[in-house]
Every structure is written in structure tokens, then in C-alpha cells.
Motif scaffolding. Structure first.
Motif, PDB file in Angstrom:
ATOM      1  N   GLU A  72       0.775   4.026  -2.858  1.00  0.00           N
ATOM      2  CA  GLU A  72       0.684   5.337  -2.454  1.00  0.00           C
ATOM      3  C   GLU A  72       1.952   6.309  -3.256  1.00  0.00           C
ATOM      4  N   ARG A 112       1.456   6.243  -7.209  1.00  0.00           N
ATOM      5  CA  ARG A 112       0.168   6.472  -7.879  1.00  0.00           C
ATOM      6  C   ARG A 112       0.116   7.820  -8.669  1.00  0.00           C
ATOM      7  N   GLU A 154       0.823  -1.178   0.027  1.00  0.00           N
ATOM      8  CA  GLU A 154      -0.134  -0.025  -0.036  1.00  0.00           C
ATOM      9  C   GLU A 154       0.866   1.338  -0.009  1.00  0.00           C
TER      10      GLU A 154
END
Length: 639
Positions: free
Chosen positions: A278, A281, A274
Motif C-alpha cells: 500500500e 503502490r 500488505e
């Protein structure tokens, strides 16, 4: 034997259990465990086809015979213990009834040469043959053997069933199930109301049972000694391991620890992924990598840790005031009900802080003495309570004294004093009755929940001496452990009647065995008592053996046999041994043939070759038994 697939049951929209699947095979002895209200009794009712699940299927082999021991029993009034137990042999009883009717008719007939008389004789012969095949000449002896194993005495056999308590009637029902030659036994708390000796006998019986057993029990030692598989119902799921209960608990905890470790590692990897997503992205050059990571994350099967229902009672027994050194003195106490003397001339001194267990077979007077102490009925002799003694009493059937129409809250409020009435909700909460549960009527509670409520009520009164008669009946294993810890830490005096060996372990410092109208003291806990009892039995055996040896020596001294006599005696003993072996072998073969005939009666009825062999074996057995008797007589004469 039995296949259970995708089974679901719900009440008022909440699942008791959902999508449950398992299989029962011959030789499986399953301990079905879980908290009170988890669905154990419901599962047994589903397996017995008494209750329909919301969804799922149960498939079984053809002509499976299934016996179900329920907690609620209803007998036909007027039958004796033997007559009720004989109901296990419905097929035999029907044939026996027909034989009796024909014999009665034959007595009244005088037309011996008529065709109808000969037809009647032939009919009698067929029924007699059928009676023999079904084991008609053995069922009465087998019934008496099982009833004796479950604690009944011969003088009890002809007594009406309605003169016995619920616990003894449960034993009669259990005897019927054990005599029926079922393929599957479903037993709902079979050890409730059984004494230790009967529990040990039942353990032995079930361990040698060739079919499948599913039993609900809260007796940890009984589960460990009998079962080879454990199925726990917890929070709507089942956990199935091919291990007895104690070994299962270890494996279950190891599995949960592995799940927790795997979940922790997975969570760490997910967190790292994750962070990368992030990070990449919003970067044009890394956007495709971020999307790839997102897809990879979506495909991960999240590891779930099995939930464990750890809600348990919070219980302690505070001592009201400190009593005198001697809390109870029993002198020359005798109690009889009519002609039956329960105990005679008992003496017992109980000092402050003692932890005492009363054990022994049912009917020997354990509960009777407890009731005499609380002055429930008159008795001979004297029972004196010490200074400042405040008794707390929990009866074996304490839950039966509750008013089924009252709510839990009203039950507690009515029993409370001004000093503790405001605390009843908190007290109910500590016994797992929370929120709207307190507004339930007592009559809808399970047996275990009623016992919990009765224990909760016990705390409303000031106590420093506890008299507890079978307090663990219907309590689940976790609740029993909590109660055991509470009683072990109780700083007052405890007198405990129980047949639960695991519950008694480490609990008491004295054991009193009730037997033959007397009590015998053992300075130790239940393990020490059981060891001593076994030693007593062996001493009795050794004494009997010594007596036999002494007797044989005396006989030798009186008469010395000649060489020829000794030789002849040896030959006769060899013949006797061969005859005994042959009888055993033939009886085994005939028993197998009887079973084969019972299962394939229609097919074998016309098989003359099979019947010829069958009759030949029976004739050979008869001749061998005659030979055995003759040889036995010769041996006695020669001696």
C-alpha cells in the motif's frame, strides 16, 4: 492389507467425507471415532463393500477374509445358540454333513465287496481327512470357549436364539466373527450390551488378534486398552494418528495449537507485506517493488487450522422438589420368571442424594430390580418409595419406545405438559436438534440421536430420583462427557446401571454387585469395586493354594518315601516333563502344518514327501501321548 484412496461420500449434495485416504495393515487396531452422524458406520459399510462411495478406490490383498459386526442383526429362527455360533464354520459344516450322509448310506449297505462300496469308503476317508485339516475336531470346543468368554452359561447353549434379547444376540454374532479367523474385523459398537467382565475378555482377545481391527466405540477406556491407532472423522475430514484415543486427543490439541501459532505469525507477516504494498503502490520509483511483493503474497500457501466440531448437548437435570431422607426402601424382594430366580430376599435402603451404580454380569437382575422399583411387573416382598419421591426412568431400550412415524417436534409436544409445551423447541435445540431437524421423522435418526431425543423427553417430567439403565448406549464420547457432568452435578438421587467403566469413574459413592441372586455393597466408585473384586479373586486363589499345601503336608506326614522311591519318582517326573514338552512342540508343528495344508490344499495333495512327514509327526504325537499316560500312571502308583 487394505488401501483406501481419495474416498468421497455425499448425501443430498453435502459431503459426509471428502478425499479420504488411509491404509490398514496387519496388527493395526484402529479406533474410528467422531460425533453421531459423522459417518463412522458408513465408513465401515464402505470398507466391507456393502456401500459404494461416490468416488475413490479400495484395494486389498487377494483372498482377504473380512468380518463385519453390524448393529442390526437378523438370525434364522429355530437355531439354538450353539447352532447359530457354529455357522462361523461353514466349510467344516459342509464337510461334516457329507460325512454324516456317507455314514448313513454305509449303514444301509450290505454289498461290502462291491467296487461302489469301496469307493464310498475312500470318499469317507477323503472327507474325514479334510475335516481334520479344517479343524473339525476342535471347532465345537473353541465355540464353547468363546461363548463362555462372552458371558453365556452352558445351560444357555441349547436355548433358541429368539428367546434372547438383542444384546445377547449381538454377542452370538460377535462370537461367530471371532471364530472365523478373519484377516480384518470391522466392529460397530461391540461393547454395547456387554457386561464389564465380557468387555475385559473382549479386550484381551482383540489385543492378541494378529489381523487388522477397525472398531467404532464410544467407550473411551475400551478404546485406550485395545487400539494402537485412532482415526477421527470430523467435518468431512479424517485425522489419523498411531496412538490410542486419549494420547491422540493430546497430540490433536498440540497440532491445533501449533497451527494456530503458525497461522498467527503468517497473518502478521501478510499484514506487514500488505502495508508495504500500500505504501509503495503509488510511488513510481517503488512500483516494481510493490508488484514483486504482490506476486510474493499470491504465492503464499495460507495456513489453515483444522476445524473442530465442538457442538455438544446442553443438559442439566433440575430437582423438582426435595424428598424425604429415605427415598427408597426394599425389603425381602424376590423375583422369578418361571423356574428361574433372578434375585432372592433382597434388602436395600437408599437415602436422599445417594449416587449408586448397579454392576454385574448380564442376567443377574440389575435391570429387573429397576423395573420392579417402577412397578413394571409383580414381585414378592415390598418396595416403598419415600415422601415426595418423583421418579425419572430411562430404560436400556428407551429409544425403542419412540414412534418412528412421528416427527421430533410432535414427539416432544405429545409428551410435554401445559407448563413446558412452549419450551420444547428450545429443549430440542439444547440436545443439538436445531432448525429443520425438528421436522425429521424419528425413524431416520441414528441410534445416538434417538438416545439424545429420549434423554430430552426425560426432562419434560418433574424428577428428584433418576433411574438410568445403560443411558450411554450409542452416545458419542463428547455427548457422554456432557451427560456424565450433568449426572455428577444432579442434586437428586441417582441409581445407574452401566457397563462403561470410564463413564462410571468418579460418578458414584456406592457400587452394588449383582451375583448369584444376591447383592453385595462396595463403598466407593467403580475403580474401588474393580480393585476389591481383583483382591477377592486373589484371596480365593491364595485360599485354594493354601488348601493344596495343607493337603500335601498331610500326605507327607502319612507316608515318608524311601531314598530309592524318591529317586525313582524324580526320574518319572523328568520323563513326564519331557513328554509334555514334546507333546506341546508336536501339537504346535501339526497345527502349523494343518494351516499350511488348508491354504495350499491342491498343491500339497500330491506331495508324498510332505504328507509322509505330516503323518510321521501325528504318529509320533500319538506315541508320546501314550507314553505320557503310562508315566503318569506309574507316578500315581509309586505315590
Amino acid at each position: 492389507m487394505l488401501n483406501i484412496h481419495d474416498l468421497s461420500v455425499s448425501f443430498n449434495g453435502d459431503y459426509l467425507f471428502e478425499s479420504v485416504t488411509f491404509r490398514l495393515g496387519a496388527g493395526d487396531r484402529v479406533g474410528l471415532v467422531g460425533k453421531n452422524g459423522a459417518g463412522k458406520s458408513t465408513m465401515l459399510k464402505i470398507l466391507s463393500r456393502e456401500f459404494e462411495p461416490d468416488s475413490g478406490t479400495i484395494a486389498s490383498d487377494k483372498e482377504i477374509k473380512l468380518g463385519f459386526l453390524k448393529q442390526d442383526i437378523d438370525f434364522v429362527k429355530g437355531r439354538t445358540v450353539l447352532e447359530e455360533a457354529y455357522q462361523a464354520f461353514s466349510d467344516i459344516l459342509l464337510v461334516e454333513n457329507e460325512i454324516n450322509k456317507i455314514n448313513k448310506e454305509l449303514l444301509d449297505r450290505t454289498d461290502y465287496e462291491s467296487e461302489s462300496y469301496h469307493d464310498l469308503i475312500e470318499k469317507l476317508s477323503d472327507f474325514t481327512h479334510r475335516f481334520e485339516i479344517l479343524g473339525g475336531y476342535l471347532y465345537q470346543g473353541n465355540t464353547e470357549k468363546v461363548l463362555s468368554g462372552l458371558g453365556f452359561k452352558r445351560e444357555d447353549f441349547d436355548k433358541p436364539t429368539d428367546t434372547f434379547s438383542g444384546g445377547w444376540r449381538m454377542r452370538i454374532e460377535l462370537a461367530k466373527l471371532l471364530l472365523q479367523n478373519n484377516d480384518i474385523l470391522l466392529l460397530d459398537e461391540p461393547t454395547n450390551h456387554l457386561d464389564i467382565e465380557s468387555i475385559i475378555w473382549l479386550e484381551s482377545f482383540l489385543k492378541s488378534f494378529s489381523g487388522a481391527v477397525v472398531l467404532v466405540s464410544h467407550d473411551k477406556m475400551f478404546l485406550d486398552n485395545v487400539t494402537n491407532r485412532t482415526i477421527e472423522i470430523s467435518l468431512g475430514k479424517i485425522y489419523d494418528f498411531n496412538k490410542p484415543y486419549s494420547q491422540y486427543l493430546v497430540l490433536r490439541e498440540e497440532l491445533r495449537e501449533m497451527q494456530l501459532a503458525a497461522q498467527k505469525n503468517q497473518a502478521k507477516k501478510i499484514e506487514e507485506t500488505e502495508k508495504l504494498i500500500e505504501k509503495f503502490r503509488y510511488k513510481a520509483t517503488k512500483a516494481s517493488m510493490a508488484q514483486s511483493l504482490i506476486k510474493k503474497l499470491d504465492k503464499i500457501d495460507r495456513i489453515e487450522v483444522d476445524e473442530d466440531d465442538n457442538a455438544v448437548m446442553n443438559i442439566s437435570f433440575p430437582v423438582s422438589v426435595t424428598p424425604g431422607k429415605v427415598v427408597l426402601e426394599i425389603e425381602h424382594v424376590t423375583k422369578a420368571f418361571g423356574d428361574k430366580v433372578v434375585f432372592k430376599d433382597l434388602d436395600l435402603l437408599v437415602e436422599r442424594g445417594s449416587k449408586i451404580a448397579f454392576v454385574g454380569q448380564n442376567g443377574q437382575g440389575k435391570s429387573t430390580l429397576i423395573k420392579a422399583i417402577i412397578n413394571e411387573f409383580p414381585y414378592e416382598g415390598e418396595i416403598k418409595l419415600g415422601h415426595n419421591v418423583q421418579l425419572g426412568y430411562f430404560a436400556q431400550n428407551q429409544a425403542d419406545y419412540l414412534d418412528g412415524e412421528k416427527t421430533l417436534l410432535d414427539t416432544m409436544i405429545d409428551a410435554a405438559t401445559d407448563a413446558n409445551r412452549s419450551k420444547v423447541r428450545d429443549m430440542l435445540g439444547s440436545f443439538l436438534f436445531r432448525g429443520d431437524d425438528v421436522e425429521k421423522k424419528v425413524k431416520v435418526l441414528s441410534g445416538g440421536e434417538r438416545n439424545r431425543l429420549a434423554l430430552c423427553m426425560l426432562l419434560l417430567k418433574p424428577i428428584n430420583v433418576l433411574l438410568m439403565d445403560e443411558p450411554t448406549n450409542h452416545l458419542d464420547i463428547k455427548s457422554k462427557n456432557v451427560l456424565k457432568n450433568a449426572l455428577k452435578t444432579f442434586e437428586g438421587t441417582l441409581i445407574l446401571v452401566s457397563h462403561d467403566r470410564d463413564f462410571l469413574q468418579g460418578m458414584t459413592d456406592k457400587v452394588y454387585e449383582f451375583k448369584d441372586q444376591k447383592i453385595k455393597e462396595y463403598l466407593g466408585d467403580i475403580n474401588y469395586f474393580l480393585e476389591e473384586r481383583n483382591a477377592d479373586d486373589m484371596r480365593d486363589f491364595e485360599q485354594q493354594k493354601e488348601a493344596v499345601v495343607e493337603k500335601s503336608v498331610t500326605i507327607k506326614e502319612k507316608k515318608t518315601l524311601s531314598y530309592e522311591d524318591q529317586k525313582k519318582l524324580k526320574t518319572l517326573n523328568n520323563r513326564l516333563s519331557k513328554a509334555e514338552s514334546k507333546i506341546t512342540e508336536l501339537e504346535k508343528k501339526i497345527s502349523q502344518s494343518d494351516l499350511e495344508l488348508a491354504q495350499n490344499y491342491e498343491k500339497l495333495m500330491n506331495d508324498t514327501k510332505w504328507f509322509s512327514s505330516y503323518e510321521k509327526m501325528k504318529k509320533e504325537l500319538e506315541e508320546t501321548m501314550i507314553e505320557w499316560e503310562q508315566v503318569q500312571e506309574e507316578i500315581e502308583n509309586n505315590k
